[in-house]
Scaffold this motif. Structure first.
Motif, PDB file in Angstrom:
ATOM      1  N   PRO A 245      53.853  37.894  42.978  1.00 49.08           N
ATOM      2  CA  PRO A 245      53.607  38.083  41.550  1.00 49.08           C
ATOM      3  C   PRO A 245      54.623  37.326  40.697  1.00 49.08           C
ATOM      4  O   PRO A 245      55.801  37.244  41.038  1.00 49.08           O
ATOM      5  CB  PRO A 245      53.772  39.588  41.353  1.00 49.08           C
ATOM      6  N   ALA A 246      54.158  36.786  39.595  1.00 50.02           N
ATOM      7  CA  ALA A 246      55.038  36.195  38.578  1.00 50.02           C
ATOM      8  C   ALA A 246      54.596  36.787  37.240  1.00 50.02           C
ATOM      9  O   ALA A 246      54.905  37.931  36.953  1.00 50.02           O
ATOM     10  CB  ALA A 246      54.967  34.672  38.609  1.00 50.02           C
ATOM     11  N   LEU A 247      53.801  36.058  36.454  1.00 51.62           N
ATOM     12  CA  LEU A 247      53.280  36.633  35.217  1.00 51.62           C
ATOM     13  C   LEU A 247      52.082  37.536  35.480  1.00 51.62           C
ATOM     14  O   LEU A 247      51.678  38.304  34.608  1.00 51.62           O
ATOM     15  CB  LEU A 247      52.913  35.520  34.227  1.00 51.62           C
ATOM     16  N   ALA A 248      51.511  37.447  36.655  1.00 48.04           N
ATOM     17  CA  ALA A 248      50.487  38.404  37.083  1.00 48.04           C
ATOM     18  C   ALA A 248      51.116  39.378  38.072  1.00 48.04           C
ATOM     19  O   ALA A 248      51.871  38.972  38.954  1.00 48.04           O
ATOM     20  CB  ALA A 248      49.317  37.684  37.739  1.00 48.04           C
ATOM     21  N   LEU A 249      50.814  40.646  37.919  1.00 47.08           N
ATOM     22  CA  LEU A 249      51.352  41.668  38.815  1.00 47.08           C
ATOM     23  C   LEU A 249      50.467  41.880  40.041  1.00 47.08           C
ATOM     24  O   LEU A 249      50.949  42.202  41.122  1.00 47.08           O
ATOM     25  CB  LEU A 249      51.486  42.994  38.070  1.00 47.08           C
ATOM     26  N   SER A 250      49.153  41.709  39.869  1.00 48.64           N
ATOM     27  CA  SER A 250      48.219  41.914  40.980  1.00 48.64           C
ATOM     28  C   SER A 250      46.935  41.152  40.688  1.00 48.64           C
ATOM     29  O   SER A 250      46.675  40.743  39.557  1.00 48.64           O
ATOM     30  CB  SER A 250      47.919  43.404  41.166  1.00 48.64           C
ATOM     31  N   TRP A 251      46.102  40.982  41.727  1.00 51.18           N
ATOM     32  CA  TRP A 251      44.844  40.264  41.592  1.00 51.18           C
ATOM     33  C   TRP A 251      43.906  40.733  42.690  1.00 51.18           C
ATOM     34  O   TRP A 251      44.343  41.170  43.758  1.00 51.18           O
ATOM     35  CB  TRP A 251      45.055  38.758  41.652  1.00 51.18           C
ATOM     36  N   LYS A 252      42.605  40.618  42.425  1.00 45.05           N
ATOM     37  CA  LYS A 252      41.633  41.106  43.397  1.00 45.05           C
ATOM     38  C   LYS A 252      40.280  40.452  43.135  1.00 45.05           C
ATOM     39  O   LYS A 252      39.876  40.298  41.983  1.00 45.05           O
ATOM     40  CB  LYS A 252      41.510  42.630  43.285  1.00 45.05           C
ATOM     41  N   PRO A 253      39.563  40.077  44.225  1.00 43.14           N
ATOM     42  CA  PRO A 253      38.219  39.509  44.037  1.00 43.14           C
ATOM     43  C   PRO A 253      37.162  40.601  43.992  1.00 43.14           C
ATOM     44  O   PRO A 253      37.383  41.725  44.451  1.00 43.14           O
ATOM     45  CB  PRO A 253      38.050  38.659  45.306  1.00 43.14           C
ATOM     46  N   ASN A 254      35.978  40.260  43.455  1.00 45.62           N
ATOM     47  CA  ASN A 254      34.832  41.133  43.631  1.00 45.62           C
ATOM     48  C   ASN A 254      34.264  40.904  45.034  1.00 45.62           C
ATOM     49  O   ASN A 254      34.790  40.094  45.811  1.00 45.62           O
ATOM     50  CB  ASN A 254      33.776  40.887  42.545  1.00 45.62           C
ATOM     51  N   ASP A 255      33.214  41.613  45.386  1.00 40.54           N
ATOM     52  CA  ASP A 255      32.682  41.518  46.746  1.00 40.54           C
ATOM     53  C   ASP A 255      32.202  40.114  47.085  1.00 40.54           C
ATOM     54  O   ASP A 255      32.306  39.673  48.239  1.00 40.54           O
ATOM     55  CB  ASP A 255      31.523  42.515  46.930  1.00 40.54           C
ATOM     56  N   LYS A 256      31.690  39.418  46.112  1.00 36.60           N
ATOM     57  CA  LYS A 256      31.147  38.081  46.352  1.00 36.60           C
ATOM     58  C   LYS A 256      32.220  37.005  46.358  1.00 36.60           C
ATOM     59  O   LYS A 256      32.055  35.933  46.945  1.00 36.60           O
ATOM     60  CB  LYS A 256      30.088  37.765  45.290  1.00 36.60           C
ATOM     61  N   GLY A 257      33.340  37.265  45.688  1.00 40.59           N
ATOM     62  CA  GLY A 257      34.415  36.283  45.620  1.00 40.59           C
ATOM     63  C   GLY A 257      34.251  35.267  44.510  1.00 40.59           C
ATOM     64  O   GLY A 257      34.933  34.234  44.497  1.00 40.59           O
ATOM     65  N   ASP A 258      33.376  35.561  43.528  1.00 38.04           N
ATOM     66  CA  ASP A 258      33.209  34.632  42.410  1.00 38.04           C
ATOM     67  C   ASP A 258      33.772  35.171  41.100  1.00 38.04           C
ATOM     68  O   ASP A 258      33.689  34.503  40.064  1.00 38.04           O
ATOM     69  CB  ASP A 258      31.742  34.230  42.238  1.00 38.04           C
ATOM     70  N   VAL A 259      34.346  36.365  41.138  1.00 41.10           N
ATOM     71  CA  VAL A 259      35.087  36.906  39.987  1.00 41.10           C
ATOM     72  C   VAL A 259      36.409  37.466  40.511  1.00 41.10           C
ATOM     73  O   VAL A 259      36.419  38.307  41.415  1.00 41.10           O
ATOM     74  CB  VAL A 259      34.309  38.018  39.253  1.00 41.10           C
ATOM     75  N   TRP A 260      37.499  36.976  39.948  1.00 41.09           N
ATOM     76  CA  TRP A 260      38.834  37.447  40.334  1.00 41.09           C
ATOM     77  C   TRP A 260      39.493  38.060  39.103  1.00 41.09           C
ATOM     78  O   TRP A 260      39.584  37.415  38.052  1.00 41.09           O
ATOM     79  CB  TRP A 260      39.682  36.282  40.852  1.00 41.09           C
ATOM     80  N   THR A 261      39.960  39.296  39.236  1.00 41.57           N
ATOM     81  CA  THR A 261      40.575  40.020  38.122  1.00 41.57           C
ATOM     82  C   THR A 261      42.078  40.137  38.345  1.00 41.57           C
ATOM     83  O   THR A 261      42.530  40.530  39.424  1.00 41.57           O
ATOM     84  CB  THR A 261      39.954  41.414  37.978  1.00 41.57           C
ATOM     85  N   PHE A 262      42.838  39.792  37.310  1.00 44.51           N
ATOM     86  CA  PHE A 262      44.301  39.777  37.372  1.00 44.51           C
ATOM     87  C   PHE A 262      44.877  40.775  36.374  1.00 44.51           C
ATOM     88  O   PHE A 262      44.464  40.809  35.211  1.00 44.51           O
ATOM     89  CB  PHE A 262      44.843  38.385  37.027  1.00 44.51           C
ATOM     90  N   LYS A 263      45.825  41.573  36.833  1.00 48.58           N
ATOM     91  CA  LYS A 263      46.603  42.440  35.946  1.00 48.58           C
ATOM     92  C   LYS A 263      47.885  41.697  35.594  1.00 48.58           C
ATOM     93  O   LYS A 263      48.606  41.213  36.477  1.00 48.58           O
ATOM     94  CB  LYS A 263      46.942  43.762  36.638  1.00 48.58           C
ATOM     95  N   LEU A 264      48.199  41.616  34.295  1.00 46.15           N
ATOM     96  CA  LEU A 264      49.312  40.807  33.822  1.00 46.15           C
ATOM     97  C   LEU A 264      50.566  41.647  33.567  1.00 46.15           C
ATOM     98  O   LEU A 264      50.488  42.843  33.285  1.00 46.15           O
ATOM     99  CB  LEU A 264      48.913  40.079  32.537  1.00 46.15           C
TER     100      LEU A 264
END
Length: 560
Positions: A124-143
């Motif tokens: 982590p740097a400016l993002a604390l965590s990240w995770k893909p959806n089941d398909k792998g075409d949407v990635w969500t990042f917590k800042l």
């Protein structure tokens, strides 16, 4: 007898926070099909924190190499002096591509994620965590909250969206399009809330976090209000902030007292620009500098053998590609391409050109540092008799004449001579044409570039954290860097499958197929992957660096 589950009890604990992909990777590790190191790196990509593994901890461990462990001193009034290559042009995060410029960006700028290649994990740097959806075409990042830019503006998701919209815009002149094209389009970054951002991709991508990490050096996060003029501010969120920049002279950065993390130890980092490595070496030897980056073995013997200095290295995926135009009469037959590849003694190249500071290449972009590489594919070795036999089968038993065109850069002219001499043993007569980089690359488009038009050439490729760019741009049928003019529908399909694969087991399986196909077709020869090196005075500790030439001085200390 202990089972894998007995030896790795933390993996069972990790199952509680793992999704389908994470649990599959844990199963693969427990079954012995992937190593624990490979599991840790894969876990960092998909955002899985393994209990006890510390995958997503230690945000400050953000660089691949370190010059020492100086203990825990406090901030000082020290100045770290850097003998640095002169940037090739204007320093702007949107457009830089050269090593000298990109190493200046991370002095003040930060990324969502740091690629810590030393342990092969993302942190982590400016993002604390990240995770893909089941398909792998949407990635969500917590800042990360409570971060401010150097001008006092708060850092939010809007800044991330604006930064990547700029980088993904085909009309912006973005150098990052070589990475983001076909992966992320302008408008694909959605603000969820002030500290949550979602990347909606053009297609599923199992390695997407690397595209927004320090591995993509253009992706330093800038304010949404940024309107250009970077050299006047070097605006960022990092532990150092801008003091002065003079084109072709130097730059200096000072400690940021308002930094969100641990404050930088030195008060100042002073960069002085030099035209070439020899001038940098003279500055280091003359005590005008403490550190120099992008150190090469060639011409550096005075430092390598001097106890007053030390050289540090990290393994990388940086390499040379010897392309053979598959649509030319000389190299249309794959047996001719295979023969030239078999003429090279790769072990000798590693020992002679790099003094052992490189790893063997096997004519595909899958470097040993990539966890997705299939180490089970047999290594190609020198075999002159087999090479001669292949040439005879291809109808050229007496060899042929060809010109090898390349660039005057680092060890490449020496490599060209080695290729020329090796080819003589199989009857292939090579004439060398070594040009300046500007002449070799030309306009970078077919018909206007010796790089893309020459029947035989050698091109430099810098480090990447994952093989995706290497697989696409130089080798797919429509790849923008396809100097081999290689067009193979099966290869294109395999690459698309590899890019879309999220679980590591699938990636390794597809990688093995790609590696085997490229060994058979041999559109390019990749004889080695060389280490990234830096040099410094022996009293310097705490300097960190990456395989793409980034330098980090926030933990640097000078001793007597």
């Amino acid at each position: 007898m202990k089972t894998p589950a007995d030896r790795f009890p933390d993996l069972d604990l990790a199952r509680h926070s793992a999704d389908t992909y994470g649990n599959h990777a844990i199963d693969e590790c427990l079954a012995g099909r992937i190593t624990r190191r490979e599991l840790l790196r894969y876990a960092s990509v998909i955002g899985l924190s393994l209990a006890g593994g510390g995958v997503l901890s230690a945000p400050h461990a953000r660089a691949q190499g370190t010059s020492g462990t100086p203990g825990t001193p406090g901030p000082s009034n020290q100045t770290i002096r850097v003998a640095h290559l002169t940037p090739a042009g204007a320093v702007d995060p949107l457009t830089v591509t050269d090593a000298a410029s990109l190493a200046l960006l991370n002095q003040t700028g930060e990324f969502l994620i740091d690629d810590d290649g030393e342990k092969r994990v993302l942190r982590p740097a400016l993002a604390l965590s990240w995770k893909p959806n089941d398909k792998g075409d949407v990635w969500t990042f917590k800042l990360r909250p409570n971060v401010k830019f150097h001008d006092g503006q708060p850092f939010t998701a809007k800044d991330v969206a604006a930064t990547f919209d700029r980088l993904a815009d085909p009309a912006s002149g973005s150098a990052a399009l070589s990475v983001l094209k076909g992966v992320l389009s302008k408008g694909g970054v959605k603000v969820v809330d002030d500290h949550t951002i979602a990347f909606h991709l053009d297609a599923p991508n199992g390695n997407f976090p690397y595209y927004v990490s320090s591995d993509n050096y253009n992706a330093v996060i800038l304010p949404a209000s940024y309107a250009g003029g970077y050299e006047k501010s070097f605006i960022g969120t990092g532990p150092f902030k801008f003091e002065k920049y003079q084109p072709k002279v130097g730059a200096s950065f000072v400690r940021n007292p308002d930094y969100w993390g641990e404050k930088a130890l030195p008060q100042r980092v002073q960069f002085s620009f030099y035209a070439d490595q020899q001038a940098q070496l003279l500055a280091l030897q003359g005590h005008q500098a403490d550190v120099m980056g992008t150190f090469t073995v060639q011409g550096g013997a005075a430092i390598l053998n001097n106890p007053d200095f030390k050289t540090m290295g990290v393994k990388s995926s940086a390499h040379r590609q010897i392309h053979m135009r598959t649509d030319s009469p000389l190299f249309k037959d794959k047996r001719v391409r295979q023969a030239l590849a078999l003429s090279l003694d790769r072990d000798l190249l590693v020992r002679g050109l790099f003094k052992g500071r490189a790893q063997l290449g096997n004519d595909s972009p899958f470097a040993p540092v990539f966890p997705s590489s299939d180490a089970g594919v047999a290594q190609r070795r020198i075999d002159v008799a087999k090479a001669r036999q292949l040439l005879a089968q291809a109808g050229v038993p007496n060899g042929f004449d060809v010109t090898l065109t390349t660039e005057k850069y680092m060890e490449i002219p020496d490599l060209a001579v080695v290729v020329q001499n090796a080819a003589k043993a199989i009857g292939v007569r090579i004439n060398l044409k070594v040009e300046s980089q500007s002449l070799y690359y030309g306009a970078g488009t077919p018909g206007k570039s010796d790089w893309l038009d020459s029947p035989l050439g050698i091109t430099d490729y810098g480090h990447r954290g994952v093989p995706n760019v290497f697989l696409n741009a130089p080798l797919t049928s429509n790849g923008t860097w396809n100097a081999a003019h290689f067009k193979n529908p099966q290869y294109d399909q395999l690459v698309a499958q590899f890019v879309a694969a999220i679980d590591l087991g699938s990636q390794k399986k597809i990688a093995g197929q790609i590696q085997t196909l490229l060994l058979d077709e041999t559109p390019v020869i990749i004889p080695f992957f060389y280490d990234q090196l830096i040099a410094m005075r022996k009293g310097v500790n705490g300097v960190r660096f990456t395989a793409i030439a980034q330098l980090y001085f926030d933990r640097a200390v000078l001793s007597a």
